[in-house]
Design a protein around this motif. Sequence first.
Motif, PDB file in Angstrom:
ATOM      1  N   ARG A 141      20.310 -49.728 -48.285  1.00 27.68           N
ATOM      2  CA  ARG A 141      21.665 -49.191 -48.479  1.00 27.68           C
ATOM      3  C   ARG A 141      22.585 -50.380 -48.698  1.00 27.68           C
ATOM      4  NH1 ARG A 141      23.146 -43.993 -46.299  1.00 27.68           N
ATOM      5  NH2 ARG A 141      25.211 -44.477 -47.117  1.00 27.68           N
ATOM      6  N   ALA A 142      23.648 -50.162 -49.441  1.00 29.12           N
ATOM      7  CA  ALA A 142      24.613 -51.224 -49.696  1.00 29.12           C
ATOM      8  C   ALA A 142      25.204 -51.734 -48.377  1.00 29.12           C
ATOM      9  CB  ALA A 142      25.734 -50.712 -50.598  1.00 29.12           C
ATOM     10  N   ALA A 143      25.477 -53.018 -48.337  1.00 27.52           N
ATOM     11  CA  ALA A 143      26.026 -53.635 -47.121  1.00 27.52           C
ATOM     12  C   ALA A 143      27.320 -52.956 -46.686  1.00 27.52           C
ATOM     13  CB  ALA A 143      26.242 -55.126 -47.340  1.00 27.52           C
ATOM     14  N   ASP A 144      28.160 -52.556 -47.627  1.00 24.05           N
ATOM     15  CA  ASP A 144      29.413 -51.873 -47.274  1.00 24.05           C
ATOM     16  C   ASP A 144      29.143 -50.553 -46.552  1.00 24.05           C
ATOM     17  OD1 ASP A 144      30.913 -53.902 -48.403  1.00 24.05           O
ATOM     18  OD2 ASP A 144      31.353 -52.806 -50.256  1.00 24.05           O
ATOM     19  N   ASP A 145      28.112 -49.819 -46.992  1.00 24.06           N
ATOM     20  CA  ASP A 145      27.758 -48.553 -46.342  1.00 24.06           C
ATOM     21  C   ASP A 145      27.240 -48.796 -44.926  1.00 24.06           C
ATOM     22  OD1 ASP A 145      28.376 -47.264 -48.724  1.00 24.06           O
ATOM     23  OD2 ASP A 145      26.277 -47.008 -49.331  1.00 24.06           O
TER      24      ASP A 145
END
Length: 136
Positions: free
Chosen positions: A17-21
């Motif tokens: 998953r994206a780091a921001d998520d």
Amino acid sequence: MNRTGKESRHLSICVDRAADDVYAYASDPANLPAWAHGLGGSIERIDDHWVAESSPMGRIVVTFAPRNELGVLDHDVTLPSGETVHNPVRVLVDGAGSEVVFTLRRRPEMSDADFERDAGMVAADLVRLKELLESA
């Protein structure tokens, strides 16, 4: 051993998953009971602190680093004894995914067995975080 003579261990897991998520989910204290079982099965906000009453360590107070764009999830855990343990945690960009790194620091009174037990609990928490985020 680090420069202060204390032992540290870096435990990490890659999350698809994206780091921001990952950061958005993991930085919300209300989500802790779902993945950080070492902090207890419930947590509630009392004034400016988050308190876990059902922690395996007893009643603990958790204070988080302010939300930031750097992926810093550091948090201090104040134990029933009054001792405060600082827990450095980072969410790092890893291509399209991310890596979550928890630095476990050995407290002076910890036996080898206690340190290994804590490392196992942190590793299990990271696996739960990965599973929750990758299944969402």
